[in-house]
Design a protein around this motif. Structure first.
Motif, PDB file in Angstrom:
ATOM      1  N   GLN A 265     -27.912 -26.791  -7.489  1.00  0.00           N
ATOM      2  CA  GLN A 265     -28.391 -28.056  -8.039  1.00  0.00           C
ATOM      3  C   GLN A 265     -28.134 -28.148  -9.543  1.00  0.00           C
ATOM      4  O   GLN A 265     -28.953 -28.662 -10.296  1.00  0.00           O
ATOM      5  N   LYS A 266     -26.975 -27.656  -9.936  1.00  0.00           N
ATOM      6  CA  LYS A 266     -26.579 -27.714 -11.353  1.00  0.00           C
ATOM      7  C   LYS A 266     -26.528 -29.141 -11.871  1.00  0.00           C
ATOM      8  O   LYS A 266     -26.856 -29.401 -13.017  1.00  0.00           O
ATOM      9  N   VAL A 267     -26.117 -30.064 -11.002  1.00  0.00           N
ATOM     10  CA  VAL A 267     -25.934 -31.444 -11.446  1.00  0.00           C
ATOM     11  C   VAL A 267     -27.262 -32.057 -11.895  1.00  0.00           C
ATOM     12  O   VAL A 267     -27.318 -32.768 -12.880  1.00  0.00           O
ATOM     13  N   TYR A 268     -28.329 -31.737 -11.183  1.00  0.00           N
ATOM     14  CA  TYR A 268     -29.631 -32.352 -11.480  1.00  0.00           C
ATOM     15  C   TYR A 268     -30.734 -31.357 -11.129  1.00  0.00           C
ATOM     16  O   TYR A 268     -31.287 -31.392 -10.041  1.00  0.00           O
ATOM     17  N   PRO A 269     -31.056 -30.435 -12.065  1.00  0.00           N
ATOM     18  CA  PRO A 269     -31.971 -29.335 -11.738  1.00  0.00           C
ATOM     19  C   PRO A 269     -33.442 -29.722 -11.834  1.00  0.00           C
ATOM     20  O   PRO A 269     -34.183 -29.177 -12.646  1.00  0.00           O
ATOM     21  N   HIS A 270     -33.886 -30.665 -11.047  1.00  0.00           N
ATOM     22  CA  HIS A 270     -35.293 -31.068 -11.041  1.00  0.00           C
ATOM     23  C   HIS A 270     -36.057 -30.120 -10.108  1.00  0.00           C
ATOM     24  O   HIS A 270     -35.613 -29.871  -8.996  1.00  0.00           O
ATOM     25  N   PRO A 271     -37.234 -29.617 -10.575  1.00  0.00           N
ATOM     26  CA  PRO A 271     -37.974 -28.655  -9.735  1.00  0.00           C
ATOM     27  C   PRO A 271     -38.302 -29.183  -8.343  1.00  0.00           C
ATOM     28  O   PRO A 271     -38.312 -28.428  -7.378  1.00  0.00           O
ATOM     29  N   ASP A 272     -38.569 -30.492  -8.235  1.00  0.00           N
ATOM     30  CA  ASP A 272     -38.884 -31.047  -6.909  1.00  0.00           C
ATOM     31  C   ASP A 272     -37.665 -31.036  -5.987  1.00  0.00           C
ATOM     32  O   ASP A 272     -37.799 -30.929  -4.773  1.00  0.00           O
ATOM     33  N   HIS A 273     -36.484 -31.174  -6.567  1.00  0.00           N
ATOM     34  CA  HIS A 273     -35.273 -31.165  -5.737  1.00  0.00           C
ATOM     35  C   HIS A 273     -35.007 -29.760  -5.211  1.00  0.00           C
ATOM     36  O   HIS A 273     -34.619 -29.590  -4.053  1.00  0.00           O
ATOM     37  N   LEU A 274     -35.259 -28.763  -6.060  1.00  0.00           N
ATOM     38  CA  LEU A 274     -35.113 -27.375  -5.605  1.00  0.00           C
ATOM     39  C   LEU A 274     -36.120 -27.095  -4.488  1.00  0.00           C
ATOM     40  O   LEU A 274     -35.807 -26.433  -3.503  1.00  0.00           O
ATOM     41  N   ARG A 275     -37.319 -27.639  -4.662  1.00  0.00           N
ATOM     42  CA  ARG A 275     -38.374 -27.435  -3.668  1.00  0.00           C
ATOM     43  C   ARG A 275     -38.022 -28.116  -2.336  1.00  0.00           C
ATOM     44  O   ARG A 275     -38.345 -27.591  -1.259  1.00  0.00           O
ATOM     45  N   VAL A 276     -37.410 -29.266  -2.394  1.00  0.00           N
ATOM     46  CA  VAL A 276     -36.988 -29.955  -1.165  1.00  0.00           C
ATOM     47  C   VAL A 276     -36.075 -29.038  -0.352  1.00  0.00           C
ATOM     48  O   VAL A 276     -36.218 -28.904   0.865  1.00  0.00           O
ATOM     49  N   HIS A 277     -35.170 -28.390  -1.039  1.00  0.00           N
ATOM     50  CA  HIS A 277     -34.246 -27.471  -0.365  1.00  0.00           C
ATOM     51  C   HIS A 277     -35.023 -26.340   0.327  1.00  0.00           C
ATOM     52  O   HIS A 277     -34.853 -26.093   1.523  1.00  0.00           O
ATOM     53  N   GLU A 278     -35.902 -25.677  -0.438  1.00  0.00           N
ATOM     54  CA  GLU A 278     -36.644 -24.526   0.110  1.00  0.00           C
ATOM     55  C   GLU A 278     -37.533 -24.934   1.287  1.00  0.00           C
ATOM     56  O   GLU A 278     -37.554 -24.267   2.329  1.00  0.00           O
ATOM     57  N   VAL A 279     -38.257 -26.036   1.106  1.00  0.00           N
ATOM     58  CA  VAL A 279     -39.204 -26.464   2.135  1.00  0.00           C
ATOM     59  C   VAL A 279     -38.458 -26.893   3.399  1.00  0.00           C
ATOM     60  O   VAL A 279     -38.848 -26.542   4.519  1.00  0.00           O
ATOM     61  N   THR A 280     -37.372 -27.647   3.239  1.00  0.00           N
ATOM     62  CA  THR A 280     -36.668 -28.134   4.427  1.00  0.00           C
ATOM     63  C   THR A 280     -36.063 -26.983   5.217  1.00  0.00           C
ATOM     64  O   THR A 280     -36.184 -26.939   6.448  1.00  0.00           O
TER      65      THR A 280
ATOM     66  N   PHE B  66     -45.622 -31.069  -6.407  1.00  0.00           N
ATOM     67  CA  PHE B  66     -44.869 -30.554  -5.259  1.00  0.00           C
ATOM     68  C   PHE B  66     -44.318 -29.153  -5.527  1.00  0.00           C
ATOM     69  O   PHE B  66     -44.417 -28.266  -4.679  1.00  0.00           O
ATOM     70  N   ALA B  67     -43.784 -28.945  -6.725  1.00  0.00           N
ATOM     71  CA  ALA B  67     -43.157 -27.656  -7.025  1.00  0.00           C
ATOM     72  C   ALA B  67     -44.170 -26.512  -7.076  1.00  0.00           C
ATOM     73  O   ALA B  67     -43.822 -25.369  -6.792  1.00  0.00           O
ATOM     74  N   ASN B  68     -45.436 -26.831  -7.426  1.00  0.00           N
ATOM     75  CA  ASN B  68     -46.448 -25.782  -7.533  1.00  0.00           C
ATOM     76  C   ASN B  68     -47.302 -25.631  -6.280  1.00  0.00           C
ATOM     77  O   ASN B  68     -48.098 -24.698  -6.174  1.00  0.00           O
ATOM     78  N   ALA B  69     -47.196 -26.551  -5.347  1.00  0.00           N
ATOM     79  CA  ALA B  69     -48.016 -26.476  -4.125  1.00  0.00           C
ATOM     80  C   ALA B  69     -47.583 -25.258  -3.313  1.00  0.00           C
ATOM     81  O   ALA B  69     -46.426 -24.862  -3.363  1.00  0.00           O
ATOM     82  N   PRO B  70     -48.524 -24.669  -2.555  1.00  0.00           N
ATOM     83  CA  PRO B  70     -48.146 -23.497  -1.751  1.00  0.00           C
ATOM     84  C   PRO B  70     -47.009 -23.849  -0.780  1.00  0.00           C
ATOM     85  O   PRO B  70     -47.079 -24.863  -0.075  1.00  0.00           O
ATOM     86  N   LEU B  71     -45.997 -23.023  -0.775  1.00  0.00           N
ATOM     87  CA  LEU B  71     -44.812 -23.289   0.059  1.00  0.00           C
ATOM     88  C   LEU B  71     -45.198 -23.457   1.528  1.00  0.00           C
ATOM     89  O   LEU B  71     -44.758 -24.393   2.192  1.00  0.00           O
ATOM     90  N   GLU B  72     -46.056 -22.560   2.018  1.00  0.00           N
ATOM     91  CA  GLU B  72     -46.417 -22.580   3.440  1.00  0.00           C
ATOM     92  C   GLU B  72     -47.086 -23.885   3.848  1.00  0.00           C
ATOM     93  O   GLU B  72     -46.893 -24.384   4.952  1.00  0.00           O
ATOM     94  N   GLU B  73     -47.900 -24.432   2.934  1.00  0.00           N
ATOM     95  CA  GLU B  73     -48.591 -25.682   3.239  1.00  0.00           C
ATOM     96  C   GLU B  73     -47.585 -26.824   3.392  1.00  0.00           C
ATOM     97  O   GLU B  73     -47.621 -27.589   4.354  1.00  0.00           O
ATOM     98  N   ALA B  74     -46.646 -26.908   2.446  1.00  0.00           N
ATOM     99  CA  ALA B  74     -45.634 -27.971   2.514  1.00  0.00           C
ATOM    100  C   ALA B  74     -44.751 -27.791   3.745  1.00  0.00           C
ATOM    101  O   ALA B  74     -44.401 -28.762   4.436  1.00  0.00           O
ATOM    102  N   VAL B  75     -44.403 -26.553   4.049  1.00  0.00           N
ATOM    103  CA  VAL B  75     -43.586 -26.276   5.240  1.00  0.00           C
ATOM    104  C   VAL B  75     -44.334 -26.734   6.487  1.00  0.00           C
ATOM    105  O   VAL B  75     -43.762 -27.387   7.361  1.00  0.00           O
ATOM    106  N   GLY B  76     -45.639 -26.420   6.560  1.00  0.00           N
ATOM    107  CA  GLY B  76     -46.445 -26.819   7.717  1.00  0.00           C
ATOM    108  C   GLY B  76     -46.460 -28.334   7.911  1.00  0.00           C
ATOM    109  O   GLY B  76     -46.334 -28.828   9.032  1.00  0.00           O
ATOM    110  N   ARG B  77     -46.586 -29.069   6.804  1.00  0.00           N
ATOM    111  CA  ARG B  77     -46.585 -30.540   6.903  1.00  0.00           C
ATOM    112  C   ARG B  77     -45.243 -31.045   7.458  1.00  0.00           C
ATOM    113  O   ARG B  77     -45.200 -31.937   8.297  1.00  0.00           O
ATOM    114  N   LEU B  78     -44.143 -30.446   6.971  1.00  0.00           N
ATOM    115  CA  LEU B  78     -42.831 -30.916   7.431  1.00  0.00           C
ATOM    116  C   LEU B  78     -42.561 -30.478   8.874  1.00  0.00           C
ATOM    117  O   LEU B  78     -41.950 -31.229   9.646  1.00  0.00           O
ATOM    118  N   VAL B  79     -43.043 -29.306   9.255  1.00  0.00           N
ATOM    119  CA  VAL B  79     -42.893 -28.852  10.647  1.00  0.00           C
ATOM    120  C   VAL B  79     -43.538 -29.873  11.590  1.00  0.00           C
ATOM    121  O   VAL B  79     -42.948 -30.251  12.607  1.00  0.00           O
TER     122      VAL B  79
END
Ligand SMILES: [Zn+2]
Length: 281
Positions: free
Chosen positions: A133-148, A102-115
């Protein structure tokens, strides 16, 4: 107006640890609740010794999806939509280098799926993670923020992803908050009862987002949902874990009986602080 709430989470079990009581409350009140889970949790190891069995390890992916279905049922979600990515693992994990995570997938593709999901489900309220996300810095959690955040903006814009259906403006976006007050409340209960607290000073230091809280949703009547949903993730959650279950339950359920959220974007007028995610709608 058909009320709809949509929550975006990274892995199976995040929907249980974050905001489960809130979703249960709205689901019980007749709000259509949709869970978007971005990954299948493939990198999760078996964290409960009682589940460390070869037949579980061999089909861990399927087991985790079954656990997710059961947790979502307990919480009251009407729908689970998998965004279809692979779990990235923690920052130092090997899986971090895989192109299909998830963290390496193209941002636009993931955004398109969620749109496409947002335009079909048409939620007024979206729940996701914040930028801190200091409490739990998982790359997928950061990506959830950006994609959403990108998908909410794009979903309202007819010029973006026209193939994904007519535009849909989400009215309110919330970020889940690790409340220091809540963790401190639990920590103090451990000490009060003469038990060893699983919350280190570092933990208490990292959970310091309380100044961002705009919205506290009372979960009276739904205090047990989070625990029950977490326990449904039998491979991920050890029922003897002091972190999740160290306090006697009749005590734990009374500590901080509300979920905290930060209103990150709103197209409607609302008076802060609020106690209702649909205030102003
Ligand atoms: Zn996660």
């Amino acid at each position: 107006m058909r009320r709809c709430l949509l929550a975006v989470h990274a892995h199976p079990d995040d929907e249980s640890s974050k905001g489960a009581g809130t979703v249960a409350r709205y689901a019980a009140a007749g709000v259509h609740c949709v869970l978007v889970c971005c990954t299948g949790g493939e990198e999760g190891s078996i964290l409960n010794p009682a589940m460390e069995r070869p037949e579980v390890a061999e089909r861990l992916h399927e087991v985790r999806l079954d656990e997710l279905a059961e947790a979502a049922r307990i919480i009251g979600y009407h729908e689970i939509v998998m965004l279809g990515y692979r779990d990235s693992g923690m920052p130092e994990a090997e899986a971090n280098a895989r192109a299909d995570n998830f963290a390496n997938a193209p941002l636009e593709e993931a955004v398109g799926r969620l749109v496409a999901i947002l335009r079909r489900a048409r939620p007024q309220v979206v729940l996701t993670y914040g930028d801190d996300q200091k409490v739990y810095p998982h790359p997928d959690h950061l990506r959830v923020h950006e994609v959403t955040m990108a998908a909410v903006t794009a979903a309202a814009d007819p010029a973006q992803h026209p193939e994904a259906g007519p535009p849909w403006p989400v009215a309110k976006v919330y970020w889940s908050v690790w409340s220091r007050a809540r963790i401190l409340g639990l920590h103090e209960k451990f000490l009060e009862l003469g038990l060893e607290s699983p919350y280190s000073p570092e933990w208490l230091e990292r959970a310091s987002q309380d100044d961002t809280i705009t919205t506290s949703v009372p979960i009276h009547g739904f205090e047990d949902v989070r625990r029950d949903a977490l326990l449904a993730h039998a491979t991920q959650v050890d029922p003897t874990s002091p972190f999740w279950f160290g306090l006697p339950w009749d005590v734990a359920r009374t500590v901080h009986p509300h979920d905290d959220w930060a209103l990150a974007a709103s197209t409607v007028a609302t008076e802060l602080p609020e106690s209702d995610l649909f205030a102003g709608l």
